[in-house]
Write a protein that holds these residues in place. Structure first.
Motif: not given
Length: 624
Positions: A401-408, A425-427, A434-439
């Motif tokens: 979770l910390y890794e994703y947070w640092c990215y933002f 759209a870049d991220i 399906e209302w799904s998102i992936n980084i």
């Protein structure tokens, strides 16, 4: 010094099952021994606010955070021994609650050899929660009979999970809600309440943690009750004529139309018509005005609070004992306080959602309520696999979770340096159906920032988890490497790299990294093991670990055209190791980045990136 707790375990009928002992070592001296609720504590400090100085603590002041009083520490080894009277054909299972958790590991590992004797059953093993923190329970099971559960808290070594952890999740949640609320987002849609909600507990809970940050809903509510939008309601009131404060044409016509309301009087005003001379009305219908908060916007506000209350109560029913349920109870109490306000008694039921109201869309406070409403109503439909996969039961693997947070946070820094607006759209890779998102990761995650440094524009490309190997276009000359975040700096075709790694990870994982490199690096592996004592001291001081810096050297040396590699970690000390004193690069180092109030840390990181760009410009003579 040895810390020890001895817990007498009983079944639901208070029959003794045996004693559970947990032991750990600490360098801090505590000569104390006490007993609370039949649990014996030896050399265990009693604290009001938990810290990471000792492996075992007893929190004597629970406050509003609903801490379990018995507290352990992540990434720490504990010795476990369970002893019971030996009985024929009886099977004991030690710490079954931990083995049945939703995580993909079992923190308790029993020893393989037997320790029983003719009178006693004994089970010994080691306990290590790794980087999972939160609430859990200690128990044993005798055949199918489970003992009473002893609640425990596993606290973080690196961040305050009762303070900084919710801030981290709130930041991630804000990204989720912004994906829907932002007009240019591919997931933006017209306001529509006819939809099917997702029912995943942690998607709901993640957004609630964002909502109840003190600067969000609590601050908005306190502002609104002092600045409620209201309008004037008119009403008629029958008053004696002599007390009428304002009489208009409508009132005169009304009492003239009914002569029975008139009586003779010598005190009629001289300017009245001749026919009314000597006549006076007994009573007059007077129009009065009062300030009313029963507006469509306040009905919407009330509906939002009531819906929030229903949602939280529903989640409480679904959630298990632990961190999540405790926090939900806190939120329920807070919403109950909001709904008990007297002004809500004067506000009616919402008959329609005034989503086109200019007050809701533009007025301070109300526009925030509209945003929260849309977040609650719509963003639960999102499936964010990277986040939801790391919520296991009521434990959280903070390293990922910390890794994703640092990215933002890094994105925020670069956006500010380039005055660029975040483009979702870049991220994210988005599936609108399906209302799904992936980084996005790897090469396709590349985002371009044009950063101005002393009047010169520099092209910088940010990539997340990009692979460097002997077979990729941008190469490592030895083994494959995948830094968390890579900055590609393009100066008139001359390419340079700066790498960052989010380092919440444990020392064990750092050692594993070197162990995997190969036998020729075994000396490094051995040296790092010998440095464990020193690293423990660094951890207490909230300092970066030497092992992390070793890995940054590996990035810098192995990935071609790399000028620097740096750790982002939750701590307090910055460290920069320069090849040339006074020059920002070439170098390796570490920068603190903590959830919560981290504006200065982001500012310092931005200053460093700017200094790197200026150094490269001066070295390579980039033209304007």
């Amino acid at each position: 010094m040895q810390q020890e707790i001895i817990i007498p375990l009983e079944d639901q009928y208070n029959n003794p099952l045996g004693n559970l002992s947990i032991i750990s070592l600490t360098e801090v001296e505590f000569n104390s021994e006490f007993e609370i609720n039949n649990i014996q504590y030896k050399n265990v400090p009693q604290v009001e606010i938990p810290d990471n100085t000792t492996p075992i603590q007893y929190c004597s002041h629970l406050g509003k955070h609903h801490f379990a009083p018995l507290m352990f520490l992540e990434e720490t080894h504990y010795q476990v021994l369970f002893e019971s009277k030996k009985e024929e054909s009886v099977k004991f299972t030690v710490l079954p609650h931990l083995s049945n958790s939703h995580t993909n590991y079992n923190p308790f590992e029993p020893l393989r050899f037997q320790m029983d004797d003719e009178h006693s059953y004994r089970c010994a093993g080691t306990l290590n929660f790794r980087s999972y923190v939160g609430k859990s329970f200690l128990d044993v099971k005798k055949d199918s009979v489970r003992s009473k559960s002893i609640p425990i808290e596993v606290r973080s070594k690196k961040i305050k999970y009762y303070d900084q952890y919710p801030a981290m999740i709130a930041d991630l949640s804000e990204i989720c809600s912004a994906l829907i609320y932002e007009l240019k987002s591919p997931l933006f849609q017209d306001f529509n309440l006819d939809y099917k909600k997702k029912s995943t507990l942690y998607e709901d809970f993640m957004l609630l943690e964002y909502l109840f940050r003190k600067e969000n809903l609590p601050a908005t509510y306190e502002y609104l009750i002092r600045n409620l939008y209201s309008h004037l309601d008119s009403y008629q009131e029958m008053v004696p004529a002599t007390y009428a404060s304002s009489v208009g044409p409508g009132e005169i016509i009304q009492f003239l139309s009914n002569g029975a309301h008139l009586y003779q009087s010598k005190n009629t005003p001289s300017h009245w018509p001749i026919k009314l001379k000597n006549y006076m009305p007994h009573n007059i219908h007077q129009i009065n005005y009062q300030d009313s908060v029963d507006t469509p916007e306040n009905r919407f506000f009330k509906y939002f609070l009531e819906s929030l209350d229903i949602l939280i109560l529903d989640l409480i029913k679904k959630s298990k004992e632990g961190y999540v349920k405790d926090k939900l109870c806190d939120y329920s109490d807070e919403v109950g306080y909001y709904l008990s306000s007297k002004w809500l008694k004067d506000v009616g039921k919402m008959e329609y959602a005034p989503l086109n109201s200019q007050v809701l869309q533009k007025r301070e406070g109300y526009r925030d309520i509209l945003k929260y409403f849309l977040s609650l109503e719509l963003s639960f439909r999102l499936s964010w696999e990277e986040i939801s996969d790391n919520f296991k039961g009521y434990e959280r693997k903070l390293s990922e979770l910390y890794e994703y947070w640092c990215y933002f946070k890094l994105l925020e820094v670069l956006n500010k340096l380039s005055n660029k607006k975040l483009d979702f759209a870049d991220i994210f890779e988005l599936n609108k159906d399906e209302w799904s998102i992936n980084i996005k990761k790897g090469e396709k995650s590349a985002q371009i920032f044009n950063i101005e440094v002393e009047g010169r524009k520099v092209k910088v490309k940010l990539m997340y988890n990009r692979l460097f190997s002997r077979n990729t276009r941008k190469k490592s000359y030895s083994l494959p490497f995948r830094p968390d975040y890579s900055l590609l700096i393009d100066l008139d075709g001359n390419i340079f790299f700066i790498h960052f790694d989010a380092k919440y990870r444990s020392e064990v994982e750092v050692l594993d990294f070197y162990e995997k490199i190969g036998s020729e690096e075994q000396k490094i592996f051995h040296d790092l093991k010998e440095a464990n004592k020193r690293d423990a001291e660094e951890e207490r001081l909230h300092k970066f670990k030497n092992g992390d810096i070793y890995k940054m050297h590996t990035y810098k040396d192995a990935i071609l055209k790399t000028e620097g590699a740096y750790v982002l970690y939750p701590g307090s000390r910055e460290g920069l190791f320069n090849v040339v004193p006074g020059e920002p690069i070439p170098s390796v180092g570490a920068f603190p980045l903590n959830p919560g109030d981290n504006e200065k840390e982001k500012y310092d990181l931005g200053d460093f990136i700017t200094a790197v760009l200026l150094n490269l410009i001066n070295r390579w003579g980039l033209e304007i």
